[in-house]
Design an enzyme around this catalytic site. Structure first.
Site, PDB file in Angstrom:
ATOM      1  N   THR A  28       0.837  -1.205   0.000  1.00 54.75           N
ATOM      2  CA  THR A  28       0.000   0.000   0.000  1.00 54.75           C
ATOM      3  C   THR A  28       0.868   1.248   0.000  1.00 54.75           C
ATOM      4  OG1 THR A  28      -1.737  -1.182   1.201  1.00 54.75           O
ATOM      5  CG2 THR A  28      -1.872   1.214   1.174  1.00 54.75           C
ATOM      6  N   GLU A 211      -4.030  -5.972  -5.374  1.00 51.06           N
ATOM      7  CA  GLU A 211      -4.561  -7.340  -5.236  1.00 51.06           C
ATOM      8  C   GLU A 211      -4.966  -7.917  -6.601  1.00 51.06           C
ATOM      9  OE1 GLU A 211      -4.140  -8.689  -2.489  1.00 51.06           O
ATOM     10  OE2 GLU A 211      -4.622  -7.409  -0.787  1.00 51.06           O
ATOM     11  N   GLN A 241      -1.185 -15.426  -2.255  1.00 53.06           N
ATOM     12  CA  GLN A 241      -2.353 -15.057  -1.448  1.00 53.06           C
ATOM     13  C   GLN A 241      -3.634 -15.068  -2.280  1.00 53.06           C
ATOM     14  OE1 GLN A 241      -1.805 -12.072   1.840  1.00 53.06           O
ATOM     15  NE2 GLN A 241      -0.023 -11.483   0.628  1.00 53.06           N
ATOM     16  N   ARG A 590      -0.623 -13.531   9.116  1.00 51.99           N
ATOM     17  CA  ARG A 590      -1.339 -12.463   9.826  1.00 51.99           C
ATOM     18  C   ARG A 590      -0.663 -12.166  11.165  1.00 51.99           C
ATOM     19  NH1 ARG A 590      -2.604 -10.458   5.888  1.00 51.99           N
ATOM     20  NH2 ARG A 590      -1.385 -12.134   5.000  1.00 51.99           N
TER      21      ARG A 590
END
Length: 657
Positions: A28, A211, A241, A590
């Site tokens: 990001t 993404e 992912q 995570r």
């Protein structure tokens, strides 16, 4: 400060670029810095830059970060939105090319399902759902009804394609689109209309897509249509992912990109800023078992951290008790805030014993994917009124609004109104305003429709004079929704709670774009997913592995690590474990500080005990990074004693109360 690969990605501003960004590698930040660079360098004004994300939450975060990075009005006109929001903007501009009138409605999943069901009288719910899924799959592949029929390979697919044509004709009559049309229709126009495609390539000079491994075929073709042969774009993604094949995502689009753009540059972001090295080594070893065209190896300059705990439990109730007890202990003994904990599972039903165990220890928790704000009855009722105000052709919205609240217009009267509307080839809301139609209905129904028409006329008139937020507040009163809520609620507290949902809807409109109408904002609101307003606050988070992508927590528990659960039975039967492995990889990455994996020895099926096997994925992790139960007796004894003491204290406090 950007690391060298990040900097290279930011400075590459001409021609196609694919950034393979590993979990926690700062993708990001790269997109935000690249937007700033494109504007500051003068290559593109902000109005010609579009950054596309997959969730409204990601788009909001990106807008906030860009606002902090770019001062003044330099970012005016910049587009940061989801694929579907871009499609909505396209159709609002090019509505004539799509055969739509201004103010068209967006049908949500419930509206779409209701239309398919209506076109299949007597069909069982499973059959209706199957056809709806086939229609959605065809649209996600960018197929029109005619194209879907041409490629149908079975009787089932042919029947679904024929019903797709009837379903689409009905949407056209209602001046409506469904969620999938927000991609399919712009794509259809861009691939067939040279004037429109030229205009949009001028409008969007540089495209950034986040993404991109989650794009379906239609979304990838939309990207390619806008970028054109020059391919001035940056696509950021991670093939490791890609976990949404079940909803049409095609990770092979990353490989296709290289074929469509032979000059494609590829930059890998492998430095992770989130996890301990121990977690990364485990994640790398796991995902290395999947085939790769571009292999990445994540690394971090952080410490190794504690070993990954692997718990063997008797059953899922014992597992839930262990997890809840560990969380309660760490919160009390180590002062870890509740929102630093996350419990992940493969399927939502696994949350039930967890909720029970957490409630017993009075651990506050938030279950992601509970009843969403937009699914609340009073919110959907208000939105149906807004849709009728903006689009009189929207029969689905009319049918809900005219019965919210009830106004002496029963099913028989509505059926008669539908017959009259069909005979005059007009939408229900216009038929309801026809004096000739009203005279053919029972007096009470005619009076009820008359009162409804008066309310709609008043609100439609005020829609041009007041802000969208004030219109929602007036609607709540004028429609009778607040009066009905008060009658439905048994006490003042429940009334205020449900009224607050309507207040929140008005507040959401308060923050809408300047000059936007209530109809515009209702269309934007239709694009929100169920998790966009899902804020857990300072509570333990419970969520599926699919919902966890993009998030991070200090302390992560992955439960149900058994063969048949993770990996799922279906994947094991089909021999397609790659996506399940990616799902486990997402869960592992995570965790910022500590990670637990747990499995049960047995479960009950049809009142019989069934033996379970630990997930094969646990054996694919390096043994040196794991601490299994029983492997270190001294450490296990100290661990048990410490936790038992904390558990006793919690029970004592419960009894004292």
């Amino acid at each position: 400060m950007l690391n060298p690969p990040q900097r290279a990605a930011v400075l590459h501003d001409q021609g196609p670029l694919l950034v393979l960004a590993g979990a926690g590698s700062g993708k990001t930040r790269v997109i935000v810095e690249k937007i700033a660079h494109l504007i500051a360098s003068g290559r593109y004004p902000a109005r010609r830059i579009a950054a596309i994300t997959f969730t409204n939450k990601s788009a909001k975060e990106m807008r906030e970060r860009v606002a902090k990075r770019i001062r003044g009005d330099a970012a005016d006109g910049l587009t940061i939105c989801t694929f579907h929001a871009l499609g909505l903007k396209f159709l609002q501009i090019e509505h004539e090319a799509a055969g739509l009138k201004r103010g068209f409605s967006i049908f949500d999943a419930d509206d779409a399902a209701a239309q398919v069901k209506d076109l299949m009288p007597g069909a069982k719910p499973d059959a209706v759902e199957d056809v709806r899924n086939l229609i959605s799959r065809a649209k996600n592949a960018g197929l029109s009804p005619e194209q879907a029929l041409a490629v149908a390979r079975s009787t089932r697919e042919m029947e679904a394609a024929k019903l797709y044509a009837r379903y689409q004709a009905r949407l056209q009559t209602f001046n409506a689109v469904d969620f999938d049309d927000l991609i399919r229709l712009p794509l259809q126009i861009l691939e067939s209309n040279e004037d429109v495609v030229r205009a949009w390539r001028e409008r969007i000079g540089y495209l950034l897509v986040d993404e991109c491994q989650d794009t379906n075929d239609a979304q990838y073709r939309l990207l390619r249509a806008i970028a054109g042969p020059a391919g001035n774009f940056t696509c950021v993604g991670d093939d490791d992912q890609s976990i949404y094949a079940w909803r049409g995502a095609n990770p092979e689009n990353l490989d296709q990109m290289g074929q469509d753009y032979p000059d494609l540059q590829v930059i890998k972001l492998e430095q992770n800023y989130r996890c301990s090295n121990r977690v990364l080594r485990a994640a790398n070893a796991l995902i290395a078992r999947n085939p790769h065209k571009h292999l990445k190896t994540l690394w971090s300059d952080q410490a190794d951290g504690e070993r990954i705990r692997v718990w063997e439990c008797r059953d899922n109730e014992h597992e839930a008790e262990k997890v809840a007890g560990e969380i309660a202990f760490l919160h009390e003994a180590r002062q870890v805030p509740w929102n630093e904990f996350c419990i992940l599972f493969r399927s939502n039903h696994q949350s039930r014993p967890l909720e029970k165990a957490l409630q017993l220890l009075r651990v506050p928790y938030h279950l992601t994917g509970g009843t969403a704000f937009l699914e609340r009855q009073e919110v959907k009722d208000a939105l149906s009124w807004l849709r009728v105000i903006a689009n009189p052709d929207d029969d689905a919205a009319f049918l809900r609004a005219v019965q919210s609240p009830k106004r002496e217009v029963g099913a028989t009267s509505l059926a008669r109104l539908a017959e009259l509307a069909a005979s005059r080839n007009m939408p229900l809301s216009r038929a309801a305003q026809s004096m000739g139609a009203l005279q053919q209905l029972p007096p009470r129904a005619a009076n009820g429709l008359g009162a409804f028409n008066d309310a709609i006329d008043d609100l439609r008139d005020n829609a041009t004079k007041m802000s969208a937020a004030d219109l929602v507040r007036r609607l709540a009163e004028k429609s009778g929704l607040l009066t009905e809520l008060r009658a439905q609620c048994k006490d003042e507290a429940s009334f205020q709670r449900r009224k607050a949902n309507l207040d929140e809807l008005a507040e959401w409109f308060e923050g809408g774009p300047r000059g936007a109408t209530a109809g515009d904002l209702a269309a934007q609101l239709a694009l929100l997913s169920r998790n966009d307003k899902d804020d857990g606050g300072n509570q333990v988070r419970l969520m599926s592995l699919h919902a966890a992508k993009g998030l991070e927590f200090g302390y992560v528990f992955i439960i149900g690590c058994e063969d048949g659960t993770l990996p799922h039975d279906a994947a094991m039967e089909e021999g397609s474990l790659e996506e399940e492995r990616r799902l486990m990889y997402v869960g592992i990455t995570r965790a910022k500080k500590r990670l637990w994996l747990s499995y049960s020895r047995e479960t009950r099926r049809f009142r019989e005990k069934v033996r379970l096997k630990p997930s094969r994925f646990i054996d694919e992790l390096p043994a040196s990074e794991l601490q299994r139960d029983g492997a270190d007796p001294v450490a296990d004894a100290m661990h048990k004693k410490e936790r038992a003491s904390a558990g006793f204290a919690a029970i004592q406090a419960l009894l004292d109360d």
